[in-house]
Design a protein around this motif. Structure first.
Motif, short mmCIF file in Angstrom:
data_model
loop_
_atom_site.label_atom_id
_atom_site.label_comp_id
_atom_site.label_asym_id
_atom_site.label_seq_id
_atom_site.Cartn_x
_atom_site.Cartn_y
_atom_site.Cartn_z
N LEU A 219 50.80 -65.34 -33.25
CA LEU A 219 50.70 -63.88 -32.75
C LEU A 219 50.66 -64.15 -31.30
CD1 LEU A 219 50.20 -60.93 -33.62
CD2 LEU A 219 47.77 -61.39 -33.75
N GLY A 220 51.68 -63.57 -30.55
CA GLY A 220 51.74 -63.72 -29.02
C GLY A 220 51.48 -65.20 -28.78
N SER B 9 48.59 -61.65 -24.26
CA SER B 9 50.21 -61.85 -25.05
C SER B 9 50.20 -60.83 -26.15
CB SER B 9 50.46 -63.32 -25.48
OG SER B 9 49.38 -63.91 -26.36
N PHE B 10 48.84 -60.77 -26.88
CA PHE B 10 49.03 -59.45 -27.87
C PHE B 10 47.85 -58.63 -27.55
CE2 PHE B 10 46.15 -62.64 -29.79
CZ PHE B 10 45.34 -62.17 -30.41
N GLU C 188 52.45 -56.74 -29.14
CA GLU C 188 52.73 -57.72 -28.27
C GLU C 188 53.34 -57.43 -27.02
OE1 GLU C 188 53.18 -61.61 -31.49
OE2 GLU C 188 55.14 -60.36 -31.06
N ASP C 189 52.84 -57.69 -25.99
CA ASP C 189 53.42 -57.36 -24.89
C ASP C 189 53.35 -55.69 -24.84
OD1 ASP C 189 53.61 -60.17 -23.68
OD2 ASP C 189 55.66 -60.38 -24.76
N LEU D 149 54.64 -54.47 -33.14
CA LEU D 149 55.36 -55.49 -33.86
C LEU D 149 56.29 -54.81 -34.82
CD1 LEU D 149 52.39 -57.08 -33.27
CD2 LEU D 149 52.77 -58.09 -35.51
N ALA E 277 54.86 -62.05 -35.09
CA ALA E 277 55.10 -62.20 -33.61
C ALA E 277 56.67 -62.33 -33.48
CB ALA E 277 54.62 -63.45 -33.11
N THR F 281 58.84 -61.76 -30.04
CA THR F 281 58.27 -62.18 -28.90
C THR F 281 59.21 -63.35 -28.15
OG1 THR F 281 56.52 -63.55 -29.61
CG2 THR F 281 55.87 -61.37 -28.94
#
Length: 659
Positions: free
Chosen positions: A22-23, A100-101, A115-116, A120, A133, A136
């Motif tokens: 995740l991220g 990052s998440f 994410e970012d 998702l 993720a 990403t």
């Protein structure tokens, strides 16, 4: 991974869920571990269950009821329990994940993972990858075939298949963003809709003797207000263009500093009872004249040229602007030059709000309304001044906000689409009513009416930050900062919101940049001192907060922060002395109870602090809107009275990292 419709009916059994990314974080549900590089954290089982349920939803919004069914076996669960778990996930995302998440809270609907800053991808667009993720680049680079949570641990893991068109679209989007991207000192967030940018410089008066600054600024502000109604171009605020033009009046230099694609400048020349206005539109980077024209008017009707000039500029730029509404026009909108000058003078007082300037502005708006009771913008200006007196701590909220509300009602009765009035509704619902959904609705309406409204975007960012929606807050604040990049307030708040979102290093860098723009800006010094206090550098914190106190005129917020720093540094006598000063001031004028409570917390007197916070709630103290994100309240977060208060406001959090 099971489809959301299937997974949503099943309880989360951690032993069956394979590791996933995740991220930047590798999550191992059976071991209750989250790992990023050489750092790791052990999560509580309930926190891990909720994280898995959100990851399996793949960007779909997960309702509160669904989380309870999957992670609490359908038992009755209070809001506090959910808040504690979601707060822990936000802390994990900001601290271990480095942003990052993110966990997004959709008020009264549910939660989803980002994410970012982006949801998702849904299961049917995930390119057959069993990882939440999958979208990403960072996750893909680290582990091209990272598995994700699945309903069946025996599901085969397949290699990632990335659609070529999706990659191409992403690259093109990034390239387009880079073209218009300003270069702030701290890491920024991408703009989902890059668009051309326009700067309007103050017009120059061509006459011997003193300059007519109100005329110069008024022509520019009027043009900016009209062009800002377009959602096809980003129009910079006058403040940054004016500040840069004072340093170097060359339009090309100003455009380069603002990264503007077009610049409008002009001159105004009086000839007896007539005025001639010359306007030109320059295309960057060469400074080519894309359009120019000359307009003539009687001296008393110079501001009435605004529609003609705005229409000509918009036509040159191929913009579609709303037709000007004559139904809501009044003499103060330019038909009466003297009255419009008075309005500009009152607005000018609001740009650097001190108690003295705000009271002068209110008096000037009152004079305008005596002559022109149909001046909707003067009513909105009064609302701005009244609520700002409460925000800076000069007036009790219960005194200022009803006056602001009455002014807003007058403004909207005259002009239902007045941007300033809708922004003021948002401010009132945020700071006084504590109606988070209503505030968001009003501010979104203001932004829809004027996408280049710095005030509305800044207020929306503040609302989102205080609600714990750090990444969304930074997106809005970045847009506000792009519109007015030289504003010390915009830059200081950007740093404040970075800190609240867990981006401490970027926040310090941003605050340093703000102090380069304005070395004595007390709000930047305040937040820098707070962050220094957080990391235990009390000597630096006391130095920064002493300067903040001096440059704010001993504002109560700065004083209470300085007292807290002394208390945490073991200098109790100095902290107690400042507390006595604040208490003496409170006996004769308004001091927020939350500021006294903050000092009591630092001195370790928790019961007294909780008493003051209850008083703050009764008085609608604006400081309570920071309960979720202010780390100064962390020592109280396990106290039942504090939990009850913060849950009553919908601002519960187990832990805060902001200041």
């Amino acid at each position: 991974m099971a489809k959301p419709s299937d997974a949503s009916a099943e309880p989360v059994v951690l032993a069956r869920v394979p590791a996933f990314r995740l991220g930047a974080v590798q999550v191992d549900p059976p071991l209750l571990q989250a790992v990023c590089g050489d750092r790791s954290e052990t999560l509580e089982p309930r926190v891990m269950q909720v994280l898995v349920a959100l990851a399996e939803a793949r960007g779909r919004i997960v309702t509160r009821d669904e989380l309870i069914a999957r992670c609490w076996d359908g038992r009755v669960v209070g809001e506090g329990a959910i808040h504690r778990v979601t707060s822990r996930i936000r802390h994990l995302a900001a601290d271990l994940g480095g942003g990052s998440f993110q966990l997004e809270n959709i008020p009264r609907v549910g939660y989803r993972l980002l994410e970012d800053g982006r949801p998702l991808p849904p299961a049917d667009r995930a390119a057959d990858v069993d990882t939440p993720a999958a979208g990403t680049a960072q996750a893909g680079a680290a582990d091209p075939a990272a598995p994700g949570p699945a309903a069946d641990a025996g599901t085969p893991r397949r290699p990632r298949r990335i659609p070529v068109l999706a990659v191409l679209a992403t690259v093109l989007a990034l390239l387009a963003t880079a073209v218009w991207w300003p270069h702030p000192p701290a890491q920024s967030l991408p703009d989902a809709r890059p668009m051309p940018a326009l700067a309007v410089l103050p017009f120059r008066t061509l006459a011997p003797g003193a300059r007519d600054e109100l005329l110069e600024q008024g022509m520019a502000e009027t043009l900016i207000a009209q062009l800002s109604a377009s959602d096809a171009i980003r129009v910079h605020a006058l403040g940054s263009a004016q500040r840069l033009a004072m340093q170097n009046p060359d339009p090309l230099r100003v455009a380069q500093a603002l990264q503007a694609d077009y610049v409008v400048d002009g001159t105004v020349q009086a000839r007896q009872d007539r005025v001639r206005v010359n306007v030109r539109l320059l295309s960057m980077p060469q400074g080519t004249v894309a359009w120019s024209d000359t307009f003539d008017a009687d001296a008393g009707a110079v501001f009435g040229l605004q529609d003609d000039i705005a229409g000509a500029v918009s036509q040159a730029l191929a913009l579609k602007l709303p037709a000007p509404s004559l139904a809501h026009r009044s003499p103060c909108d330019g038909g009466d030059a003297a009255l419009y000058r008075q309005y500009l003078g009152a607005r000018h007082l609001l740009h650097a709000p001190t108690p003295e300037r705000l009271h002068r502005a209110i008096a000037m708006f009152r004079q305008i309304l005596e002559r022109d009771p149909l001046c909707a913008r003067a009513w909105a200006g009064q609302a701005f001044a009244w609520r700002t007196l409460a925000i800076i701590g000069e007036n009790p909220p219960a005194q200022s906000f009803p006056l602001a509300e009455a002014a807003i009602e007058h403004a909207l009765a005259l002009d239902p689409n007045l941007v300033e009035a809708h922004a003021e509704i948002g401010f009132k619902r945020f700071w006084f009513d504590w109606d988070w959904a209503g505030a968001e609705q009003a501010l979104q309406r203001a932004i829809a009416l004027n996408p280049s409204s710095v005030d509305a975007r800044r207020a929306y960012a503040h609302l989102l930050s205080n609600l714990g929606e750090g990444e969304r807050a930074l997106e809005q604040m970045e847009l506000a900062r792009r519109l007015d990049p030289m504003s010390p307030l915009n830059n200081a708040l950007y740093g404040q919101f970075m800190a609240a979102a867990g981006r401490a290093d970027q926040a310090r860098h941003q605050l340093d940049h703000t102090l380069q723009l304005a070395p004595d800006f007390w709000i930047a010094l305040l937040h820098l001192g707070g962050m220094e206090m957080q990391r235990g550098d009390f000597e630096a914190a006391i130095a920064s907060l002493t300067r903040a106190t001096e440059h704010s005129g001993r504002n109560a917020v700065a004083l209470s922060a300085l007292a807290s720093a002394h208390a945490k540094a073991g200098q109790r006598d100095r902290a107690e002395a400042i507390l006595r000063e604040l208490e003496q001031r409170a006996a004769t004028s308004y001091v927020r109870p939350s500021r006294l409570a903050a000092v009591e917390v630092a001195l370790g007197r928790h019961e007294r602090a909780l008493d003051l916070l209850e008083q703050a709630y009764r008085e609608r103290d604006l400081g309570l809107t920071f309960l979720r994100v202010d780390s100064g309240w962390n020592p109280l977060r396990q106290e039942p009275r504090f939990i009850a208060l913060s849950e009553r406001m919908g601002l519960y959090a187990e832990h805060a990292v902001g200041w």
